[in-house]
Scaffold this active site. Structure first.
Site, PDB file in Angstrom:
ATOM      1  N   SER A  46     -12.735 -15.907 -28.127  1.00  0.00           N
ATOM      2  CA  SER A  46     -11.574 -16.799 -28.131  1.00  0.00           C
ATOM      3  C   SER A  46     -12.020 -18.242 -28.225  1.00  0.00           C
ATOM      4  O   SER A  46     -13.196 -18.547 -28.007  1.00  0.00           O
ATOM      5  CB  SER A  46     -10.799 -16.626 -26.826  1.00  0.00           C
ATOM      6  N   ASP A 158     -16.550  -9.860 -13.284  1.00  0.00           N
ATOM      7  CA  ASP A 158     -17.426 -10.831 -13.967  1.00  0.00           C
ATOM      8  C   ASP A 158     -17.305 -12.198 -13.304  1.00  0.00           C
ATOM      9  O   ASP A 158     -17.162 -13.221 -13.974  1.00  0.00           O
ATOM     10  CB  ASP A 158     -17.068 -10.890 -15.461  1.00  0.00           C
ATOM     11  N   ASP A 176     -10.754 -15.773 -16.701  1.00  0.00           N
ATOM     12  CA  ASP A 176     -11.426 -14.776 -17.538  1.00  0.00           C
ATOM     13  C   ASP A 176     -11.341 -13.357 -16.939  1.00  0.00           C
ATOM     14  O   ASP A 176     -12.324 -12.812 -16.446  1.00  0.00           O
ATOM     15  CB  ASP A 176     -12.894 -15.189 -17.765  1.00  0.00           C
TER      16      ASP A 176
HETATM   17  P1  ATP Z   1     -16.287 -15.221 -22.182  1.00  0.00           P
HETATM   18  O1  ATP Z   1     -17.236 -15.396 -23.312  1.00  0.00           O
HETATM   19  O2  ATP Z   1     -16.842 -15.781 -20.897  1.00  0.00           O
HETATM   20  O3  ATP Z   1     -15.720 -13.856 -22.038  1.00  0.00           O
HETATM   21  P2  ATP Z   1     -13.609 -15.943 -22.982  1.00  0.00           P
HETATM   22  O4  ATP Z   1     -13.518 -15.708 -24.456  1.00  0.00           O
HETATM   23  O5  ATP Z   1     -12.957 -14.924 -22.125  1.00  0.00           O
HETATM   24  O6  ATP Z   1     -15.094 -16.208 -22.545  1.00  0.00           O
HETATM   25  P3  ATP Z   1     -12.804 -18.094 -21.271  1.00  0.00           P
HETATM   26  O7  ATP Z   1     -14.017 -17.907 -20.394  1.00  0.00           O
HETATM   27  O8  ATP Z   1     -11.495 -17.758 -20.682  1.00  0.00           O
HETATM   28  O9  ATP Z   1     -12.983 -17.358 -22.671  1.00  0.00           O
HETATM   29  O10 ATP Z   1     -12.753 -19.594 -21.795  1.00  0.00           O
HETATM   30  C1  ATP Z   1     -13.824 -20.207 -22.511  1.00  0.00           C
HETATM   31  C2  ATP Z   1     -14.043 -21.650 -22.037  1.00  0.00           C
HETATM   32  O11 ATP Z   1     -12.861 -22.440 -22.269  1.00  0.00           O
HETATM   33  C3  ATP Z   1     -14.298 -21.778 -20.544  1.00  0.00           C
HETATM   34  O12 ATP Z   1     -15.650 -21.642 -20.221  1.00  0.00           O
HETATM   35  C4  ATP Z   1     -13.793 -23.199 -20.246  1.00  0.00           C
HETATM   36  O13 ATP Z   1     -14.773 -24.160 -20.576  1.00  0.00           O
HETATM   37  C5  ATP Z   1     -12.626 -23.364 -21.207  1.00  0.00           C
HETATM   38  N1  ATP Z   1     -11.375 -23.008 -20.524  1.00  0.00           N
HETATM   39  C6  ATP Z   1     -10.846 -21.772 -20.408  1.00  0.00           C
HETATM   40  N2  ATP Z   1      -9.691 -21.780 -19.736  1.00  0.00           N
HETATM   41  C7  ATP Z   1      -9.468 -23.072 -19.400  1.00  0.00           C
HETATM   42  C8  ATP Z   1      -8.427 -23.747 -18.664  1.00  0.00           C
HETATM   43  N3  ATP Z   1      -7.400 -23.065 -18.161  1.00  0.00           N
HETATM   44  N4  ATP Z   1      -8.517 -25.076 -18.499  1.00  0.00           N
HETATM   45  C9  ATP Z   1      -9.571 -25.762 -19.000  1.00  0.00           C
HETATM   46  N5  ATP Z   1     -10.586 -25.195 -19.707  1.00  0.00           N
HETATM   47  C10 ATP Z   1     -10.546 -23.864 -19.902  1.00  0.00           C
END
Ligand code: ATP
Length: 317
Positions: A46, A158, A176
């Site tokens: 994402s 996680d 996450d």
């Molecule tokens: P992972 O590779 O860890 O599975 P993911 O695709 O599930 O990642 P997230 O970890 O939810 O994605 O988000 C990626 C990044 O975006 C986070 O590390 C953070 O820096 C930023 N981020 C996510 N949600 C928020 C939020 N609500 N407010 C501010 N920054 C955010």
């Protein structure tokens, strides 16, 4: 690019400026109602973008997921779990809020609460390590949030500093939930604080992150809510030491260290936190402290987990 298809119905409250009367309207909100700004982060499947509501000016973080990529990488299940877990947890202290979800032809959108102060890893890195007072402040919020999600019947699986965001008040928001496990309604944490067991937990695929993965997952492919307590132990260690307890040049060597519980406290590590970490980084999950026992540990003696002060108190300097 942001063309709307799915729209969420929301109830908008409007106060008449002359009469002061409050009326409620059902309105449809979609992606067109938001202005998109800078990229906040990138996940493995994402990207997260800052968005501002056109009417209220309120800021949100929008997680954008490509449908094609999700299907190709067989990740649809993760998104479904993430949405369901966040919906179940909505309004829970210490958990990022999910306001709306939308979709268009190409993407799914999660409209999340914006956490403007980055993640906990960046905080630890910025300061090198946290002193006892700061460690207590953040550890008490993290364990209280974990307690809440276990009580609701969700195992995060996680928990790591990158998945702990800091909101506008510098307070903890877990995020996450893509690899979370949602337990069937009935058997969650019981009244005595026994762990919520995941009877279908045997899994061949590795879930989590090498440095925070529990030994039972590596040894027996078995995991239940106590894996989150193991991860909490690793994070507590990291707050003080500035690095996770189990870290090596590659995942395989990290796993070896985890399975042998091979870690060393850094010089000057406070005795009181050492005692707690030792009781958390225990190989046998049955011998690991429960959340109730963690909250009763002497390290948290000055913390009142019952009156909300864990979330109301301002962070230390
Ligand atoms: P992972 O590779 O860890 O599975 P993911 O695709 O599930 O990642 P997230 O970890 O939810 O994605 O988000 C990626 C990044 O975006 C986070 O590390 C953070 O820096 C930023 N981020 C996510 N949600 C928020 C939020 N609500 N407010 C501010 N920054 C955010």
């Amino acid at each position: 690019e942001w063309a709307e298809r799915g729209a969420a119905k929301i109830i908008k409250e409007v106060v008449d400026p002359t009469t002061g009367e409050l009326t409620k309207h059902v309105v449809k909100m979609g992606i067109k109602d938001f202005k998109f700004g800078e990229q906040l982060g990138d996940g493995s499947y994402s990207s997260v973008v800052l968005a501002t509501a056109r009417d209220s000016g309120k800021k949100y973080a929008v997680k954008v997921l490509s449908k094609e990529y999700l299907i190709r990488q067989k990740k649809v299940k993760y998104v479904t779990v993430e949405k369901l877990a966040l919906q179940k947890l909505n309004g829970t202290k210490g958990i990022i809020r999910l306001f709306f979800t939308f979709q268009d032809e190409a993407s799914l959108y999660f409209l999340l609460e914006y956490a403007p102060h980055g993640d906990f890893l960046a905080l630890i890195k910025k300061h090198g390590s946290l002193n006892e007072q700061c460690a207590r402040y953040y550890a008490s919020q993290i364990i209280d949030a974990v307690d809440s999600l276990h009580t609701i019947g969700i195992i995060h699986r996680d928990i790591k500093p990158e998945n702990i965001l800091l909101d506008k008040d510098m307070k903890v928001k877990l995020t996450d939930f893509g690899t979370a496990k949602i337990l069937p309604e009935e058997p969650s944490d019981d009244a005595d604080g026994n762990p919520c067991f995941d009877l279908n937990a045997r899994s061949k695929s590795f879930v989590g992150t090498a440095e925070y993965v529990s030994p039972e997952l590596l040894n027996d492919s078995y995991t239940d809510s106590r894996c989150d307590i193991w991860a909490f132990g690793c994070i507590l260690f990291q707050m003080v030491a500035g690095k996770p307890p189990f870290k090596a040049s590659n995942e395989y060597l990290t796993f070896q260290k985890v399975m042998k519980i091979q870690y060393a406290f850094t010089a000057g590590f406070p005795q009181i936190i050492k005692d707690l970490v030792k009781k958390l980084l225990v190989k046998e999950p049955n011998d690991r402290l429960t959340i109730e026992q963690i909250k009763a540990h002497i390290f948290f003696q000055s913390v009142n987990f019952d009156d909300g002060s864990v979330w109301d108190d301002d962070p230390p300097e």
